[in-house]
Design an enzyme around this catalytic site. Sequence first.
Site, PDB file in Angstrom:
ATOM      1  N   GLU A  52     -93.917  -7.535  12.308  1.00 18.61           N
ATOM      2  CA  GLU A  52     -95.013  -8.467  12.613  1.00 18.61           C
ATOM      3  C   GLU A  52     -95.228  -8.556  14.128  1.00 18.61           C
ATOM      4  O   GLU A  52     -96.358  -8.556  14.614  1.00 18.61           O
ATOM      5  CB  GLU A  52     -94.688  -9.839  12.034  1.00 18.61           C
ATOM      6  N   HIS A  53     -94.145  -8.632  14.880  1.00 15.02           N
ATOM      7  CA  HIS A  53     -94.254  -8.660  16.345  1.00 15.02           C
ATOM      8  C   HIS A  53     -94.846  -7.350  16.879  1.00 15.02           C
ATOM      9  O   HIS A  53     -95.711  -7.360  17.758  1.00 15.02           O
ATOM     10  CB  HIS A  53     -92.866  -8.873  16.958  1.00 15.02           C
TER      11      HIS A  53
END
Length: 423
Positions: A52-53
Amino acid sequence: MGIEIKKEVFPSGLRLVTENITDFPTVSLGLWLNVGSRDETHSQNGLAHFIEHLFFKGTHRRTAIEIAKELDRLGGYSNAFTSKEYTCLHGKVLPEDLPRFLDILADIFLNPLFSPEDIEREKQIILQEIKMLEDSPEELVHELFSSLLWGEHPLARPILGEWEVISRVSSEDVISFYKKHYKASNLVIAAAGKVEHEELLTLVQNYFDKLIAGEPQKRTSPKPFSTCGVQHRNLEQVHLALGMATPGTKDERRYGLLFLNTLLGGNMSSRLFQEVREKRGLAYAIYSYLSLYEDVGQLGIYVAVEKEKLKETLLVIKDELNSLMEDKISTEEFEAAFDNLKSALLLSADSPDSRMTRLARNEFIFGRYIPYEETVQKIKTLTPQDITTLAREVFAVKPTLALLGPISEEEGLSLYQELFEEK
């Protein structure tokens, strides 16, 4: 207010659900992946959150700074999160900016660079995030509680991942996890607000037509444990989380669980808040919460108290759990809880973000849209006896207890055995 809900299922398994609300001036859109920390093995713990990052660290078309600048120029907001079961890239924009916003989200989801340099840099950031969690006892105690309740099951593990795993994540680890899980069959694109379904459908077809179908996510259900865990810390208070397993989101008893949580510790007039804080002054903060997953759930109680007040506080909590099992729910208390639940639900309908989230979750869990009115009606049919019966099912087991603070393991275990002997 004109509302129109439409759904499209692509041959690949990708689903698009929209709720067009003509009176809303904005639109919220989210790319929802049925992928979270419960889909990781122990050696992969934290990879869903890590990816996600990395989505925002650059693509083959855009650098990280270009992604940030383009999102900022849209003027709304954008964000992302990872939970036990989902990863979501989402935001709210003006209707005319929706094509540009989807272009960015599609790019970062479909074309992430996952460069070794970005992975090493982001690794340090997430390790700092883990340290922040470890420095926050009011958050860390919930991680300890989940690890005790679910044992070796993935639901027991932290979303952020464990230090040992994150510190050695490689490009190969990231790419392998991404290729396995981030497929069309696990993706729901949801939009709520001023949105034209057909226009968004055309955009989605253009961007996602080549996304590999894959297989729908398959998960194993956990077995809960009744136990106590103690982590000694030199703190001013003992932070505790106490609770037990519950039915999950797919179970019709979820409506009763919402009621039960509200009565127990869901608001300022709840039993725990009134008894522990208002009447006895034992703690500043106390509440109960409900975490529902697709197949199971957990009801937890959090409070932080001085060590000298720990036993008394646990006795009050125990008494309130027993009281809810003994047909002691008054008509006034029951009606107040219903009003609270109904109002909270309907007030959330004012937010396109909330409606977008509801669209996606309903699609994943039930495969259909559930109107707000249907939920209100389900809650309305419940009776005090229904809640008492459910309380007897949920609270009949020996609870799980996590203690964090100036208390030894021997003291904690002794207190647990004294107060929560087998029933």
